[in-house]
Design an enzyme around this catalytic site. Sequence first.
Site, mmCIF file in Angstrom:
data_model
loop_
_atom_site.group_PDB
_atom_site.id
_atom_site.type_symbol
_atom_site.label_atom_id
_atom_site.label_comp_id
_atom_site.label_asym_id
_atom_site.label_seq_id
_atom_site.Cartn_x
_atom_site.Cartn_y
_atom_site.Cartn_z
ATOM 1 N N VAL A 26 8.886 67.249 56.269
ATOM 2 C CA VAL A 26 10.043 68.140 56.453
ATOM 3 C C VAL A 26 11.128 67.823 55.426
ATOM 4 O O VAL A 26 11.367 68.573 54.490
ATOM 5 C CB VAL A 26 10.598 68.029 57.887
ATOM 6 C CG1 VAL A 26 11.868 68.849 58.040
ATOM 7 C CG2 VAL A 26 9.550 68.502 58.882
ATOM 8 N N CYS A 27 11.784 66.686 55.593
ATOM 9 C CA CYS A 27 12.946 66.350 54.773
ATOM 10 C C CYS A 27 12.588 66.131 53.305
ATOM 11 O O CYS A 27 13.439 66.298 52.427
ATOM 12 C CB CYS A 27 13.628 65.109 55.322
ATOM 13 S SG CYS A 27 14.030 65.250 57.087
ATOM 14 N N VAL A 28 11.344 65.746 53.032
ATOM 15 C CA VAL A 28 10.878 65.580 51.659
ATOM 16 C C VAL A 28 10.195 66.849 51.164
ATOM 17 O O VAL A 28 10.540 67.387 50.109
ATOM 18 C CB VAL A 28 9.918 64.377 51.542
ATOM 19 C CG1 VAL A 28 9.363 64.268 50.124
ATOM 20 C CG2 VAL A 28 10.620 63.094 51.932
ATOM 21 N N VAL A 44 12.936 60.867 54.688
ATOM 22 C CA VAL A 44 12.359 60.808 56.035
ATOM 23 C C VAL A 44 12.734 62.109 56.753
ATOM 24 O O VAL A 44 13.902 62.498 56.754
ATOM 25 C CB VAL A 44 12.931 59.610 56.826
ATOM 26 C CG1 VAL A 44 12.306 59.538 58.206
ATOM 27 C CG2 VAL A 44 12.710 58.297 56.062
#
Length: 206
Positions: free
Chosen positions: A117-119, A113
């Site tokens: 961005v984070c992935v 999540v």
Amino acid sequence: MSKPYVRLNKDDVAVLMVDHQAGLLSLVRDFDPDVFKNNVLALADIASFFELPTILTTSFEDGPNGPLVPELKEMFPEAPYIARPGQINAWDNEDFVAAVKATGKKQLLIAGVVTEVCVAFPALSAVEAGYDVFVVTDASGTFNPVTRDAAWQRMSQAGVQLMSWFAVGGELHRDWRNDIEGFGGLLAGHLPAYSNLMQSYAQQAR
């Protein structure tokens, strides 16, 4: 241009759970909250079932992003846990990259999540570093389908394979004869419809 079929190999894959944090989960709007949590825990159960090396990481957990959801910490008490002090892209954190390299695996399953961005950032970075990267779409969440779909397109164009947790489980298991009750029970624990199927199977097997 089509690419050759590279499938998951349970002997050569590691799982990266990125920023499944209490605060960030409140941002997920492209899935129903209960459905999303079920998907995340289903992926975690798959990682546990196949004994896949798993790495947990958080971003700025002392701030508004919040702590890692407790279920993941409880499921993987011995897993590397990288609390990034500020890096948005997990791949910018040396400890995280070192933990990935230490697995010795060349395939990476990534979920987290938020999706774009984070992935996407570590997924794209890992592709650049030479890994085969698979993103678990339904164990990754974000603000809305528009931002999600843009992230999926960006990653797939870079060579990331997009999969559901159910497809991940099936591709790792390969053959039902390996463990009917064990794998079927895992699926039934997260899919009510599959629970019905397993109950029917059990009755027929008597």
